[in-house]
Design an enzyme around this catalytic site. Structure first.
Site, short mmCIF file in Angstrom:
data_model
loop_
_atom_site.label_atom_id
_atom_site.label_comp_id
_atom_site.label_asym_id
_atom_site.label_seq_id
_atom_site.Cartn_x
_atom_site.Cartn_y
_atom_site.Cartn_z
N LYS A 268 0.86 -1.20 0.00
CA LYS A 268 0.00 0.00 0.00
C LYS A 268 0.89 1.23 0.00
O LYS A 268 1.69 1.43 0.90
CB LYS A 268 -0.91 0.01 1.23
CG LYS A 268 -1.65 1.34 1.46
CD LYS A 268 -2.55 1.34 2.70
CE LYS A 268 -3.16 2.71 2.98
NZ LYS A 268 -4.00 2.76 4.19
N ASP A 273 -2.56 10.42 3.33
CA ASP A 273 -3.96 10.03 3.54
C ASP A 273 -4.67 11.06 4.40
O ASP A 273 -4.59 11.04 5.62
CB ASP A 273 -4.00 8.64 4.21
CG ASP A 273 -5.43 8.16 4.45
OD1 ASP A 273 -6.36 8.77 3.87
OD2 ASP A 273 -5.60 7.18 5.19
N LYS A 280 -10.05 13.21 7.90
CA LYS A 280 -9.55 12.89 9.24
C LYS A 280 -9.50 14.16 10.10
O LYS A 280 -9.35 15.25 9.57
CB LYS A 280 -8.13 12.32 9.13
CG LYS A 280 -8.04 10.93 8.55
CD LYS A 280 -6.59 10.48 8.49
CE LYS A 280 -6.46 9.09 7.88
NZ LYS A 280 -7.08 8.02 8.69
N ARG A 354 -7.61 -0.38 1.10
CA ARG A 354 -8.13 -1.64 0.57
C ARG A 354 -8.57 -1.49 -0.88
O ARG A 354 -8.57 -2.47 -1.63
CB ARG A 354 -9.27 -2.14 1.48
CG ARG A 354 -10.46 -1.24 1.54
CD ARG A 354 -11.35 -1.52 2.74
NE ARG A 354 -10.77 -1.02 4.00
CZ ARG A 354 -11.35 -1.15 5.19
NH1 ARG A 354 -12.49 -1.79 5.31
NH2 ARG A 354 -10.76 -0.66 6.27
N1 BES Z 1 -4.12 4.82 6.87
C1 BES Z 1 -5.24 4.58 7.70
C2 BES Z 1 -4.94 3.61 8.85
C3 BES Z 1 -3.92 4.09 9.87
C4 BES Z 1 -4.34 4.74 11.02
C5 BES Z 1 -2.58 3.85 9.70
C6 BES Z 1 -3.42 5.16 11.96
C7 BES Z 1 -1.65 4.26 10.64
C8 BES Z 1 -2.08 4.92 11.78
C9 BES Z 1 -6.37 3.98 6.88
O1 BES Z 1 -6.43 4.41 5.57
C10 BES Z 1 -7.64 4.38 7.53
O2 BES Z 1 -7.93 5.56 7.54
N2 BES Z 1 -8.38 3.42 8.06
C11 BES Z 1 -9.62 3.69 8.71
C12 BES Z 1 -10.63 2.70 8.21
C13 BES Z 1 -12.03 3.02 8.61
C14 BES Z 1 -12.50 4.29 7.93
C15 BES Z 1 -12.91 1.86 8.25
C16 BES Z 1 -9.37 3.54 10.20
O3 BES Z 1 -8.60 2.68 10.61
O4 BES Z 1 -9.96 4.31 10.96
ZN ZN Z 2 -4.69 4.99 4.69
MN MN Z 3 -7.51 6.20 5.34
#
Ligand code: BES
Ligand code: ZN
Ligand code: MN
Length: 502
Positions: A268, A273, A280, A354
């Protein structure tokens, strides 16, 4: 400590300058060669040990500045293993850690270091001496590209010359020739993860990955028109809100038998992000520059495999995008048709990793028919809730592959913990309007993410490593002080060496 460290191996002798590092076991027990070298200062060493209450416990150390009787500027004695514990010395992971701990005792401005590769139990084997160098090299790493001046009192040597004085220096040097490319690969990965997101766009990332050409890796760069032709609409949808183009890079190292199916690694590479329209919160968002740690690991791993001329056919594939909110960004409610033909309903644009992986996994499985396919991704915050920052989450549709990864994790210290996949979770990601939706609700977030990926791997033996907790914002340890760890490079190099080389 500065970034660049060069290692060499020499017969055991007293250095004429710089820092001398020696090891002892509890009870101030030195090995025979060390005891001989320290003969002129043994009394001084005993007094310093008493004064500092140092007894040689693992992890402790004592230091003598300008010891009279030796020419070195500093003598550092580091507690190694406990001789009564058979696991204490000899295990690769522990020697790497010991090398790191020892380098950690050396003040940053010193530029010449000699370590005597011997513990209280005797001389280290050549492989163990090389492991010591590996740990020291990883510990010496610091990301200083954007520091224009050192802090007062923290002036650093630009390069450190490390000499490992070993019983069999020629054999140790040979063992180092296998480990050095791995150390370099870890550093390649750390540099990429630490790099700021204004500099490391998907296009720039692709350019840096292309440098592997020099090492004999075949590179295929897929730009947006090529990705459109392939039908990678899920990946492209993530990048469509960004002013920067998306890229996929495919790296091939053919060191194995001709025609043998490859092992494939998918990463990935979300260069930043923001979450997209499902944006976020501001606090800590800067950490999302590290959301490409999976892709960085794949590049570092290919560097390691090519550098040590691994006898394996390996494919590395990375999906590089930036997830931004914009008038052109994808919306919650959008439905995209992935390369596999499966339709995906976007519920949350922050579940973007994903989507990127779905298309790259599908492409790699179809095109290369790999004997095994592994992906690495900073995929979910949920994996950090489950496992913290010490273990990566492991999901696999193949028990043998899972066991091999767990074993490689214990051996290298890059540990993984297996989590479940099960059809019962599938209903959490079934969509009202499309074949699948991109989030599964509050519970089991790391599992539903893995369950989503599984729909895009077909029957290929596959494992997914969720490295959100281990790949970035890393807790300090003996072999890493940097924000980024380079997690996965040593783990997967070990997996390949133990099971996939001919
Ligand atoms: N890149 C993030 C996950 C992440 C969070 C990596 C903190 C490292 C540190 C990922 O893209 C994400 O935002 N995931 C969400 C998924 C949710 C929206 C279903 C998450 O984990 O909150
Ligand atoms: Zn991410
Ligand atoms: Mn994300």
């Amino acid at each position: 400590m500065s970034g660049a460290l060069t290692s060499d191996f020499a017969p055991i002798a007293l250095p004429a300058k710089g820092v001398l590092v020696v090891f002892c076991n509890p009870g101030l027990k030195f090995g025979p060669a060390t005891a001989k070298l320290l003969q002129p200062v043994l009394d001084l060493v005993r007094r310093a040990a008493v004064a500092d209450r140092f007894s040689g416990k693992p992890g402790s150390s004592v230091e003598i500045v300008a010891p009279s009787g030796l020419k070195v500027s500093r003598l550092i004695i580091v507690g190694a293993g406990n001789p009564d514990d058979p696991k204490a010395d000899g295990k690769a992971r522990d020697l790497v850690r010991l090398g790191g701990a020892a380098m950690g005792r050396v003040p940053g401005r010193e530029s010449e270091v000699t370590m005597i590769a011997e513990t209280g139990s005797g001389p280290l084997a050549p492989e163990a001496a090389a492991d010591l160098a590996l740990g020291a090299t990883l510990r010496a790493y610091a990301f200083q590209r954007y520091k224009t001046k050192p802090k007062e009192g923290e002036e650093r040597a630009r390069t450190i010359a490390l000499t490992i004085a070993a019983a069999r220096p020629a054999d140790a040097r040979k063992a180092w020739r296998i480990r050095q490319p791995v150390a370099d690969g870890v550093i390649v990965a750390r540099d990429l993860v630490n790099e700021p997101p204004n500099v490391l766009s998907p296009v720039e990332f692709a350019r840096r990955a292309s440098a592997l050409r020099k090492a004999g890796v075949a590179i295929q760069l897929l730009d947006e028109p090529a990705l459109k032709r392939l039908g990678m609409n899920a990946l492209l949808a993530v990048g469509q809100g960004s002013a920067r183009d998306s890229r996929v890079v495919i790296m091939r190292w053919n060191g194995g038998r001709r025609g043998e199916p490859p092992i494939a690694f998918v990463g990935k590479g979300v260069c930043f992000d923001t979450g997209g329209i499902s944006i976020k919160p501001a606090a800590g968002m800067e950490d999302m520059k590290g959301d490409m740690a999976g892709a960085a690991c794949v590049v570092g791993l290919m560097h390691a495999l090519a550098g040590r001329k691994a006898k394996v056919n390996a494919v590395g594939a990375i999906g590089l995008v930036e997830n931004m909110p914009d008038g052109n960004a994808q919306r919650p409610g959008d439905i995209v048709t992935s390369m596999s033909g499966q339709t995906i309903e976007i519920i949350n644009t922050d579940a973007e990793g994903r989507l990127v992986l779905a298309d790259v996994l599908w492409h790699v499985a179809k095109k290369f028919k790999p004997r095994a396919m592994l992906d690495l991704a900073t995929l979910t915050g949920a994996i950090m809730v489950a496992l913290g920052q010490e273990y990566a989450g492991l999901f696999a549709n193949d028990d043998e592959l899972a066991v091999r990864l767990s074993t490689a994790g214990e051996a290298t210290g890059e540990k993984v913990w297996r989590m479940p996949l099960a059809p019962e979770y599938d209903k959490l990601i079934d969509s009202k309007f499309a074949d699948v939706k991109n989030t599964g609700g509050r519970y089991g977030g790391a599992i539903t993410a893995a369950q989503f990926l599984q729909r895009f791997v077909g029957k290929t033996p596959w494992a997914h490593l969720d490295i959100a907790g281990t790949g970035m914002s890393s807790p300090s340890n003996d072999i890493n002080r940097s924000w980024s760890s380079g997690f996965g490079v040593r783990l997967l190099d070990r997996l390949v060496a133990d099971h996939y080389e001919t």
